[in-house]
Design an enzyme around this catalytic site. Structure first.
Site, mmCIF file in Angstrom:
data_model
loop_
_atom_site.group_PDB
_atom_site.id
_atom_site.type_symbol
_atom_site.label_atom_id
_atom_site.label_comp_id
_atom_site.label_asym_id
_atom_site.label_seq_id
_atom_site.Cartn_x
_atom_site.Cartn_y
_atom_site.Cartn_z
ATOM 1 N N LYS A 24 -20.189 14.552 -1.884
ATOM 2 C CA LYS A 24 -19.321 14.780 -0.714
ATOM 3 C C LYS A 24 -18.258 13.699 -0.621
ATOM 4 O O LYS A 24 -17.129 13.946 -0.205
ATOM 5 C CB LYS A 24 -20.157 14.841 0.570
ATOM 6 C CG LYS A 24 -20.080 13.617 1.464
ATOM 7 C CD LYS A 24 -20.887 13.754 2.735
ATOM 8 C CE LYS A 24 -21.009 12.420 3.435
ATOM 9 N NZ LYS A 24 -19.854 12.058 4.250
ATOM 10 N N ASN A 25 -18.608 12.456 -1.038
ATOM 11 C CA ASN A 25 -17.641 11.364 -0.941
ATOM 12 C C ASN A 25 -16.581 11.420 -2.040
ATOM 13 O O ASN A 25 -15.632 10.650 -2.023
ATOM 14 C CB ASN A 25 -18.363 10.010 -0.945
ATOM 15 C CG ASN A 25 -19.129 9.791 0.354
ATOM 16 O OD1 ASN A 25 -18.739 10.296 1.402
ATOM 17 N ND2 ASN A 25 -20.230 9.072 0.290
ATOM 18 N N ARG A 95 -14.944 11.220 9.954
ATOM 19 C CA ARG A 95 -14.272 9.987 9.579
ATOM 20 C C ARG A 95 -13.289 10.221 8.439
ATOM 21 O O ARG A 95 -12.286 9.525 8.311
ATOM 22 C CB ARG A 95 -15.359 9.000 9.152
ATOM 23 C CG ARG A 95 -14.853 7.646 9.117
ATOM 24 C CD ARG A 95 -15.841 6.639 8.683
ATOM 25 N NE ARG A 95 -15.046 5.558 8.126
ATOM 26 C CZ ARG A 95 -14.294 4.762 8.831
ATOM 27 N NH1 ARG A 95 -14.227 4.885 10.135
ATOM 28 N NH2 ARG A 95 -13.585 3.823 8.261
ATOM 29 N N ASP A 119 -19.837 8.901 11.522
ATOM 30 C CA ASP A 119 -21.125 8.239 11.723
ATOM 31 C C ASP A 119 -21.059 7.047 12.649
ATOM 32 O O ASP A 119 -20.062 6.350 12.703
ATOM 33 C CB ASP A 119 -21.615 7.673 10.381
ATOM 34 C CG ASP A 119 -22.536 8.633 9.683
ATOM 35 O OD1 ASP A 119 -22.928 9.608 10.328
ATOM 36 O OD2 ASP A 119 -22.866 8.392 8.521
ATOM 37 N N ASP A 314 -25.802 3.361 0.794
ATOM 38 C CA ASP A 314 -26.234 4.679 1.279
ATOM 39 C C ASP A 314 -27.670 5.018 0.881
ATOM 40 O O ASP A 314 -28.237 5.985 1.392
ATOM 41 C CB ASP A 314 -25.293 5.781 0.765
ATOM 42 C CG ASP A 314 -24.034 5.906 1.620
ATOM 43 O OD1 ASP A 314 -23.977 5.252 2.674
ATOM 44 O OD2 ASP A 314 -23.121 6.656 1.229
ATOM 45 N N MET A 336 -24.152 -4.169 4.582
ATOM 46 C CA MET A 336 -22.869 -3.558 4.915
ATOM 47 C C MET A 336 -22.740 -3.123 6.377
ATOM 48 O O MET A 336 -21.697 -3.282 6.968
ATOM 49 C CB MET A 336 -22.624 -2.354 4.007
ATOM 50 C CG MET A 336 -23.005 -2.590 2.565
ATOM 51 S SD MET A 336 -21.709 -3.285 1.547
ATOM 52 C CE MET A 336 -20.821 -1.818 1.130
#
Length: 432
Positions: A24-25, A95, A119, A314, A336
């Site tokens: 998806k990214n 986002r 998110d 992630d 992060m």
């Protein structure tokens, strides 16, 4: 949309083969970057999830045509694009709306965006985007909305103040249209940044240093159309390794994109989970030791996330759930985001032995037997981690706010049920 709930009957072993969705990214910046060219673009292996559907609506709102030709094939043609105010309602949902800044600035010379949504995993600053655009010759004003203007983008030597993935992607897309050579230093190099760069090259861009932290772009490029297939999602592959481990199941992850899995495999090996590679498949055998490897001299080991190519942020929540089922003690250090750890209280209530030291560190002592419980998903990755915990636990769990999981994982309950999991989605899916 009614809220989505998963009811999970845990304790079942799984087996079989599963193919990860497209990343998806990668899909989000590539869909946005399709606006750079006035020629048709066909994308394959696009995950059909809420975020990609929303971005498709957004690019239609600026005048591009975008049609799903098959379940995971998207045809985009941005013949004429108007950067007239984007729909703030849609932008607030994801986002990724910030990814439209680069291509629309390049095509239209200006773009106004409401602050992006998405998110809630801690503050995510946008300063790196602004600095990069300013160095490429754009004027940036940030009030109740973000405005970018540039009559002409100029190549520049850009040092990003942090290796932000989306800022690197925005700068990369803008640099393709800029006049002259651009150096992007301290650039993010994640697989999805590489995927976007390869897509831009397929359109006709001249880019060097893909996969490194210095990317050189020779602009302005003459762009055509292309057909391009999105790479598999390495985060989903990592989630599936964790799933196989916590349910002690043999799984084959087909077409796993094994060249991007080194740090992920190494992280799981520290937890006593060893995967094999057969061609482009990743095989997780059953009968893993599940024994945490102490550091040399018997010291408590640490698993920490860092920018690519190190272990990805992630997968931190997935690794924490996996560690609860492994023998030993490990410190999990999430550098992060401040709020990524705030789902561990749920794991503790299920029976996990975890000490949350601060917003960034947790000590996990395993193995512990997990019991089913009601829970609510705070973000995409924690939601998937909760699903792993629920599938591994004894008894039934209810996951509320499962919409969050579906923002990142396509039809995940159907695909896990095909392996032998028992997950009921409420409401049930309609046929398509």
């Amino acid at each position: 949309m009614p809220p989505i709930q998963y009811i999970v009957e845990g304790g079942h072993r799984l087996s079989g083969t599963i193919e990860p969705s497209g990343n998806k990214n990668s899909a989000l910046p590539i869909i946005a970057a399709a606006l750079l060219t006035e020629h048709p673009v066909t994308l394959d292996n696009v995950p059909r999830i809420r975020d990609t559907e929303t971005l498709v609506e957004l690019i239609r709102s600026v005048g591009a045509s975008a049609e799903w030709q098959a379940r995971n094939r998207l045809a985009i043609h941005a013949k004429d694009v108007r950067a007239a105010d984007l729909d703030p309602e849609l932008c607030a949902r994801i986002r990724a709306s910030i990814l439209l800044a680069g291509p629309l600035l390049a095509r239209c010379g200006e773009v106004a965006l409401p602050p992006p949504g998405g998110d809630v995993i801690g503050r995510r600053r946008l300063d790196t985007h602004f600095l990069a655009f300013e160095q490429l010759g754009a004027a940036v004003t940030a009030t109740h909305r973000l405005e970018f203007r540039a009559s002409r983008l100029e190549g520049a030597d850009v040092f990003l103040d942090e290796p932000s993935v989306t800022a690197t992607e925005n700068a990369l897309v803008a640099a393709v249209a800029a006049h002259g050579t651009t150096y992007l230093r301290n650039a993010a190099s994640e697989p999805h940044v590489q995927d976007l760069a390869h897509f831009l090259v397929a359109l006709g861009a001249k880019i060097e240093g893909i996969g490194t932290n210095t990317i050189i772009v020779h602009g302005p490029a003459t762009l055509g159309g292309t057909s391009y297939s999105i790479q598999p999602d390495h985060i989903e592959v990592g989630s599936l390794i964790g799933l196989a481990a916590v349910t002690r199941s043999p799984l084959r992850i087909a077409k796993a994109g094994v060249e991007h899995l080194r740090s992920i495999r190494m992280g799981f090996e520290r937890l006593g989970i060893v995967c094999g590679i057969e061609g482009d498949d990743l095989v997780v055998p059953s009968g893993q030791t599940m024994k945490i490897h102490d550091d040399f001299g018997g010291h408590v080991p640490k698993l920490e996330d860092q920018p690519w190519p190190a272990f990805p942020a992630d997968l931190m929540s997935i690794a924490i759930v996996t560690a609860t089922q492994c023998d030993g003690v490990i410190l999990m250090f999430e550098k992060m985001f401040e709020s990524r750890m705030f789902f561990v209280d749920k794991l503790i209530s299920m029976g996990a032995r975890i000490v949350l030291c601060d917003p960034h560190r947790a000590i996990v002592a395993g193995p512990s037997r997990l019991r089913g419980a009601p829970m609510t998903s705070p973000d995409i990755r924690a939601g998937m981690a909760m699903l792993l915990a629920a599938v591994a636990a004894e008894g039934t769990s209810t996951i509320n706010n499962a919409d969050q999981i579906e923002r990142g994982y396509e039809r995940i309950e159907e695909r896990l049920n095909a392996l032998g999991a028992r997950i009921t989605r409420v409401p049930a899916r309609d046929g398509h």
